[in-house]
Write an enzyme that holds these catalytic residues in place. Structure first.
Site, PDB file in Angstrom:
ATOM      1  N   CYS A   5       0.866  -1.185   0.000  1.00  0.00           N
ATOM      2  CA  CYS A   5       0.000   0.000   0.000  1.00  0.00           C
ATOM      3  C   CYS A   5       0.901   1.234   0.000  1.00  0.00           C
ATOM      4  CB  CYS A   5      -0.931   0.023   1.204  1.00  0.00           C
ATOM      5  SG  CYS A   5      -1.837   1.594   1.327  1.00  0.00           S
ATOM      6  N   CYS A   8       0.373   3.570   2.999  1.00  0.00           N
ATOM      7  CA  CYS A   8       0.977   3.032   4.230  1.00  0.00           C
ATOM      8  C   CYS A   8       2.485   3.278   4.226  1.00  0.00           C
ATOM      9  CB  CYS A   8       0.679   1.544   4.377  1.00  0.00           C
ATOM     10  SG  CYS A   8      -0.971   1.176   5.015  1.00  0.00           S
ATOM     11  N   ASP A  31      -0.817  15.900  -2.878  1.00  0.00           N
ATOM     12  CA  ASP A  31      -0.990  14.933  -3.957  1.00  0.00           C
ATOM     13  C   ASP A  31       0.194  15.057  -4.919  1.00  0.00           C
ATOM     14  OD1 ASP A  31      -3.743  13.393  -5.228  1.00  0.00           O
ATOM     15  OD2 ASP A  31      -2.056  13.770  -6.576  1.00  0.00           O
ATOM     16  N   HIS A  47      -4.588   1.447   8.154  1.00  0.00           N
ATOM     17  CA  HIS A  47      -5.013   1.110   6.794  1.00  0.00           C
ATOM     18  C   HIS A  47      -6.494   0.758   6.758  1.00  0.00           C
ATOM     19  CE1 HIS A  47      -4.637  -0.259   2.639  1.00  0.00           C
ATOM     20  NE2 HIS A  47      -5.511  -1.187   2.987  1.00  0.00           N
ATOM     21  N   ASN A  84     -13.357   9.247  -3.558  1.00  0.00           N
ATOM     22  CA  ASN A  84     -13.712   8.248  -4.563  1.00  0.00           C
ATOM     23  C   ASN A  84     -13.787   6.893  -3.874  1.00  0.00           C
ATOM     24  OD1 ASN A  84     -13.699  10.037  -6.797  1.00  0.00           O
ATOM     25  ND2 ASN A  84     -11.466   9.942  -6.862  1.00  0.00           N
ATOM     26  N   GLY A  90     -13.407   5.852  -9.817  1.00  0.00           N
ATOM     27  CA  GLY A  90     -12.126   6.532  -9.984  1.00  0.00           C
ATOM     28  C   GLY A  90     -11.149   6.321  -8.847  1.00  0.00           C
ATOM     29  N   HIS A  95      -6.273   2.915  -0.136  1.00  0.00           N
ATOM     30  CA  HIS A  95      -6.125   3.347   1.262  1.00  0.00           C
ATOM     31  C   HIS A  95      -6.953   4.624   1.298  1.00  0.00           C
ATOM     32  CE1 HIS A  95      -3.426   4.046   5.010  1.00  0.00           C
ATOM     33  NE2 HIS A  95      -4.316   5.037   4.985  1.00  0.00           N
ATOM     34  N   HIS A  97      -8.717   7.991   1.323  1.00  0.00           N
ATOM     35  CA  HIS A  97      -8.164   9.355   1.318  1.00  0.00           C
ATOM     36  C   HIS A  97      -9.238  10.346   0.926  1.00  0.00           C
ATOM     37  CE1 HIS A  97      -7.473   7.357  -2.535  1.00  0.00           C
ATOM     38  NE2 HIS A  97      -7.676   8.527  -3.106  1.00  0.00           N
ATOM     39  N   HIS A  99      -9.696  13.945  -0.736  1.00  0.00           N
ATOM     40  CA  HIS A  99      -9.024  14.990  -1.516  1.00  0.00           C
ATOM     41  C   HIS A  99      -9.504  16.353  -1.003  1.00  0.00           C
ATOM     42  CE1 HIS A  99      -7.779  12.362  -5.037  1.00  0.00           C
ATOM     43  NE2 HIS A  99      -8.753  11.618  -4.535  1.00  0.00           N
TER      44      HIS A  99
HETATM   45  P1  5GP Z   1      -8.016   8.363  -6.164  1.00  0.00           P
HETATM   46  O1  5GP Z   1      -8.140   8.355  -7.667  1.00  0.00           O
HETATM   47  O2  5GP Z   1      -7.684   6.984  -5.619  1.00  0.00           O
HETATM   48  O3  5GP Z   1      -9.169   9.003  -5.474  1.00  0.00           O
HETATM   49  O4  5GP Z   1      -6.805   9.305  -5.838  1.00  0.00           O
HETATM   50  C1  5GP Z   1      -5.490   8.855  -5.722  1.00  0.00           C
HETATM   51  C2  5GP Z   1      -4.630  10.084  -5.676  1.00  0.00           C
HETATM   52  O5  5GP Z   1      -3.374   9.720  -5.140  1.00  0.00           O
HETATM   53  C3  5GP Z   1      -4.362  10.701  -7.061  1.00  0.00           C
HETATM   54  O6  5GP Z   1      -4.775  12.053  -7.053  1.00  0.00           O
HETATM   55  C4  5GP Z   1      -2.843  10.543  -7.236  1.00  0.00           C
HETATM   56  O7  5GP Z   1      -2.259  11.640  -7.900  1.00  0.00           O
HETATM   57  C5  5GP Z   1      -2.347  10.404  -5.816  1.00  0.00           C
HETATM   58  N1  5GP Z   1      -1.158   9.587  -5.670  1.00  0.00           N
HETATM   59  C6  5GP Z   1      -0.911   8.375  -6.232  1.00  0.00           C
HETATM   60  N2  5GP Z   1       0.282   7.915  -5.859  1.00  0.00           N
HETATM   61  C7  5GP Z   1       0.806   8.848  -5.021  1.00  0.00           C
HETATM   62  C8  5GP Z   1       2.037   8.927  -4.308  1.00  0.00           C
HETATM   63  O8  5GP Z   1       2.915   8.056  -4.361  1.00  0.00           O
HETATM   64  N3  5GP Z   1       2.235  10.034  -3.551  1.00  0.00           N
HETATM   65  C9  5GP Z   1       1.306  11.035  -3.476  1.00  0.00           C
HETATM   66  N4  5GP Z   1       1.612  12.073  -2.709  1.00  0.00           N
HETATM   67  N5  5GP Z   1       0.140  10.992  -4.125  1.00  0.00           N
HETATM   68  C10 5GP Z   1      -0.105   9.912  -4.897  1.00  0.00           C
HETATM   69 ZN    ZN Z   2      -2.571   1.584   3.475  1.00  0.00          ZN
END
Ligand code: 5GP
Ligand code: ZN
Length: 104
Positions: A5, A8, A31, A47, A84, A90, A95, A97, A99
Site C-alpha cells: 500500500c 501506508c 498529492d 489502513h 472516490n 475513480g 487506502h 483518502h 481529496h
Molecule cells: P483516487 O483516484 O484513488 O481518489 O486518488 C489517488 C490520488 O493519489 C491521485 O490524485 C494521485 O495523484 C495520488 N497519488 C498516487 N500515488 C501517489 C504517491 O505516491 N504520492 C502522493 N503524494 N500521491 C499519490
Molecule cells: Zn494503506
C-alpha cells in the site's frame, strides 16, 4: 500497515514525505499529481481500504476535522472535498483518502 500500500509506505516515512498536517489518527500530504493549486490528501493512519470499510465513527470525525485543519493551514477559504469509493468511481489507491482541492 498493509503490504504493497503506497499510502501506508508514505505514512511509514519510506519516502520522506512531508506532512501538511498530522495527529495521532490522521495525516495529510500533497498529492503527487495536483489537480488544483492546492491538492492535499487526508488519510487515516491505520489502513482502511475505502470508505466502505470504514466502521470507526470517531475516525470519520477525525478525517473531516483534519480537512478543516488542512484548509486553515494551506490558506483555503473555499475548497472541494472528494472521496472516490470503488474503482468504477475513480478510486486508484485503496487506502482511504479525502481529496482537498482549492486555490489560495
Ligand atoms: P483516487 O483516484 O484513488 O481518489 O486518488 C489517488 C490520488 O493519489 C491521485 O490524485 C494521485 O495523484 C495520488 N497519488 C498516487 N500515488 C501517489 C504517491 O505516491 N504520492 C502522493 N503524494 N500521491 C499519490
Ligand atoms: Zn494503506
Amino acid at each position: 500497515m498493509a503490504e504493497d500500500c503506497i499510502f501506508c509506505k508514505i505514512l511509514n516515512g519510506d519516502f520522506g514525505t512531508e506532512f501538511v498536517y498530522e495527529n495521532e489518527y490522521v495525516a495529510a500530504f500533497n498529492d503527487i499529481n495536483p489537480k488544483a493549486p492546492v491538492h492535499v490528501l487526508v488519510v487515516p493512519k491505520k489502513h482502511v481500504s475505502s470508505l466502505n470499510e470504514l466502521e470507526d465513527k470517531a475516525l470519520m470525525g477525525e478525517l473531516l476535522a483534519a480537512v478543516k485543519e488542512v484548509a486553515k493551514i494551506t490558506g483555503l477559504k473555499a475548497y472541494k472535498t472528494l472521496i472516490n469509493t470503488g474503482k468504477e468511481a475513480g478510486q486508484e489507491v485503496f487506502h482511504l483518502h479525502l481529496h482537498v482541492l482549492g486555490s489560495r
